[in-house]
Design a protein around this motif. Structure first.
Motif, mmCIF file in Angstrom:
data_model
loop_
_atom_site.group_PDB
_atom_site.id
_atom_site.type_symbol
_atom_site.label_atom_id
_atom_site.label_comp_id
_atom_site.label_asym_id
_atom_site.label_seq_id
_atom_site.Cartn_x
_atom_site.Cartn_y
_atom_site.Cartn_z
ATOM 1 N N GLU A 54 71.229 39.272 9.837
ATOM 2 C CA GLU A 54 71.922 38.027 10.180
ATOM 3 C C GLU A 54 73.089 37.800 9.227
ATOM 4 N N GLU A 55 72.904 38.181 7.977
ATOM 5 C CA GLU A 55 73.970 38.038 6.988
ATOM 6 C C GLU A 55 75.183 38.901 7.353
ATOM 7 N N ASP A 56 74.949 40.080 7.932
ATOM 8 C CA ASP A 56 76.049 40.937 8.379
ATOM 9 C C ASP A 56 76.862 40.247 9.472
ATOM 10 N N ILE A 57 76.169 39.641 10.418
ATOM 11 C CA ILE A 57 76.863 38.947 11.509
ATOM 12 C C ILE A 57 77.643 37.758 10.969
ATOM 13 N N GLN A 58 77.040 37.007 10.060
ATOM 14 C CA GLN A 58 77.744 35.878 9.445
ATOM 15 C C GLN A 58 78.967 36.353 8.674
ATOM 16 N N ALA A 59 78.840 37.501 8.008
ATOM 17 C CA ALA A 59 79.968 38.060 7.258
ATOM 18 C C ALA A 59 81.124 38.403 8.195
#
Length: 76
Positions: A54-59
């Motif tokens: 999820e952090e990758d998508i937010q990034a």
């Protein structure tokens, strides 16, 4: 988001023609943004690409927002 996109989004000249990628993998910011724009949910993307977080998508979203802000400043 706990980490800055700067620690997740990478630019490598020999990988994907130098496009910004996620953690040096072959999936680009553009790929993720395109999936979201096509109507995929983050959960669907994560199911299709289990190595993403999820952090990758937010990034990817943060990176795109920052690029847009930079473009607006450059045009003023």
């Amino acid at each position: 988001m706990s980490a800055s996109y700067h620690t997740i989004i990478t630019l490598e000249p020999g990988k994907r023609s130098g496009k910004p990628t996620i953690r040096g993998m072959r999936i680009t910011v553009y790929d993720v943004l395109s999936y979201l724009a096509a109507g995929m949910t983050p959960q669907e993307i994560l199911a299709d690409f289990p190595y993403l977080t999820e952090e990758d998508i937010q990034a990817c979203l943060s990176y795109a927002a920052d690029r847009e802000r930079q473009l607006l400043v450059a045009h003023v």
